[in-house]
Scaffold this motif. Structure first.
Motif, PDB file in Angstrom:
ATOM      1  N   ASN A   1       0.844  -1.199   0.000  1.00 12.55           N
ATOM      2  CA  ASN A   1       0.000   0.000   0.000  1.00 12.55           C
ATOM      3  C   ASN A   1       0.881   1.251   0.000  1.00 12.55           C
ATOM      4  OD1 ASN A   1      -2.690  -0.761  -0.230  1.00 12.55           O
ATOM      5  ND2 ASN A   1      -2.865  -1.255   1.942  1.00 12.55           N
TER       6      ASN A   1
ATOM      7  N   ALA B   1       1.129  -5.613   2.519  1.00 13.52           N
ATOM      8  CA  ALA B   1      -0.248  -5.310   2.926  1.00 13.52           C
ATOM      9  C   ALA B   1      -1.048  -6.603   3.012  1.00 13.52           C
ATOM     10  CB  ALA B   1      -0.903  -4.357   1.931  1.00 13.52           C
TER      11      ALA B   1
ATOM     12  N   GLU C   1      -6.389  -5.071   4.067  1.00 12.11           N
ATOM     13  CA  GLU C   1      -5.993  -3.702   3.717  1.00 12.11           C
ATOM     14  C   GLU C   1      -6.083  -3.469   2.209  1.00 12.11           C
ATOM     15  OE1 GLU C   1      -2.209  -2.580   5.277  1.00 12.11           O
ATOM     16  OE2 GLU C   1      -2.749  -3.075   7.347  1.00 12.11           O
TER      17      GLU C   1
END
Length: 285
Positions: free
Chosen positions: A134, A193, A197
């Motif tokens: 991310n 991640a 998420e």
């Protein structure tokens, strides 16, 4: 007397909830594909998964049995980005269909996170140690090789050096005040991640598109999923409450805004939302 058995299929929202219930066993691809059921209610999720299995078999046949990780990565990138032609939808980046994996799989055009989810599925099928990242403003994928780590931009297929990543981070760091004594190393932005998420980021991309278009019904459908995924995300209750208010559903708006005002730590926003809540309650009386 035996009770009747309910053979009705689960609703798309219940199906999604069943997929994300357990943190240790979230099937990222299946859950990501299922998001499109809000827009495509007749979507056959298993068919999409089967199409991905076929792509995986095709790329597996291109890898020698004794191929090392680096060679498998090269074969995958050639297959995905060049032979199949997957890439970023530069001309229509904010099209909601860029977040619907059934469409991305058909058109071979998407945004970084949807392209990344498809790439990750194939990488993991080839036995590669690949994860999503991310990264601020742009989803990335990374792969651990015997000689180091490779970070790839799934929008372009480009491998990024530390210098490339640092350059992309500069605007974000300046906005956040992360300069000089407050600077942090690039590696902190490259943490793997988890599926939850990644799914949340996919949904928030759709959320911003629908909110910018004042498409309240679609926005609420996305927020329903976000709140199943992240039940303590109080800001999402606020945003759903405001969307309900825009649709004239004062009772539902009151329920969500009351939950937000009760739980939020944002004192300034709590005051504004408490005032909006009072207005909605008055409208109900």
């Amino acid at each position: 007397m035996a009770l009747p058995i309910d053979t009705a299929p689960p609703t798309p929202l219940a199906y999604f909830a069943s997929l994300v219930r357990d943190d240790d066993h979230v099937p990222l691809l299946e859950a990501a594909v299922s998001i499109a059921q809000d827009e495509y209610p007749d979507l056959d999720v298993q068919q999409v998964l089967g199409d991905m299995d076929q792509l995986l078999e095709r790329v597996r046949r291109r890898c020698a049995g004794d191929a090392g990780a680096l060679q498998r990565l090269r074969v995958l990138n050639q297959f995905f980005f060049h032979d199949l032609g997957f890439g970023g939808n530069v001309n229509n980046y904010y099209d909601p269909d860029n977040s619907h994996l059934n469409v991305v799989l058909r058109t071979r055009r998407g945004i970084p996170i949807t392209l990344g989810v498809l790439w990750l599925e194939l990488a993991e099928g080839l036995g590669l140690k690949a994860r999503g990242v991310n990264f601020p403003g742009h989803f990335m994928v990374k792969i651990n090789l015997p000689d180091g780590q490779v970070v790839i931009d799934p929008f372009t297929g480009q491998s990024l050096s530390r210098e490339d990543l640092s350059e992309r981070l500069e605007p974000y760091k300046r906005r956040q005040g992360l300069v000089d004594d407050y600077d942090v190393p690039v590696g902190l932005y490259l943490q793997a991640a988890p599926p939850r998420e990644i799914l949340a980021r996919m949904l928030r991309n759709l959320k911003e598109i629908h909110r910018s278009q004042a498409d309240w019904l679609r926005l609420i459908a996305v927020l329903d999923r976000l709140l199943i995924l992240l039940p303590d995300a109080w800001d999402e209750y606020r945003d759903r409450g405001l969307a309900w208010a825009e649709m004239g559903e004062a009772r539902l708006a009151v329920e969500d805004l009351d939950r937000y005002v009760t739980h939020t730590d944002n004192a300034q926003d709590r005051e504004a939302m408490a005032q909006r809540l009072a207005e909605l309650r008055q409208a109900l009386n």
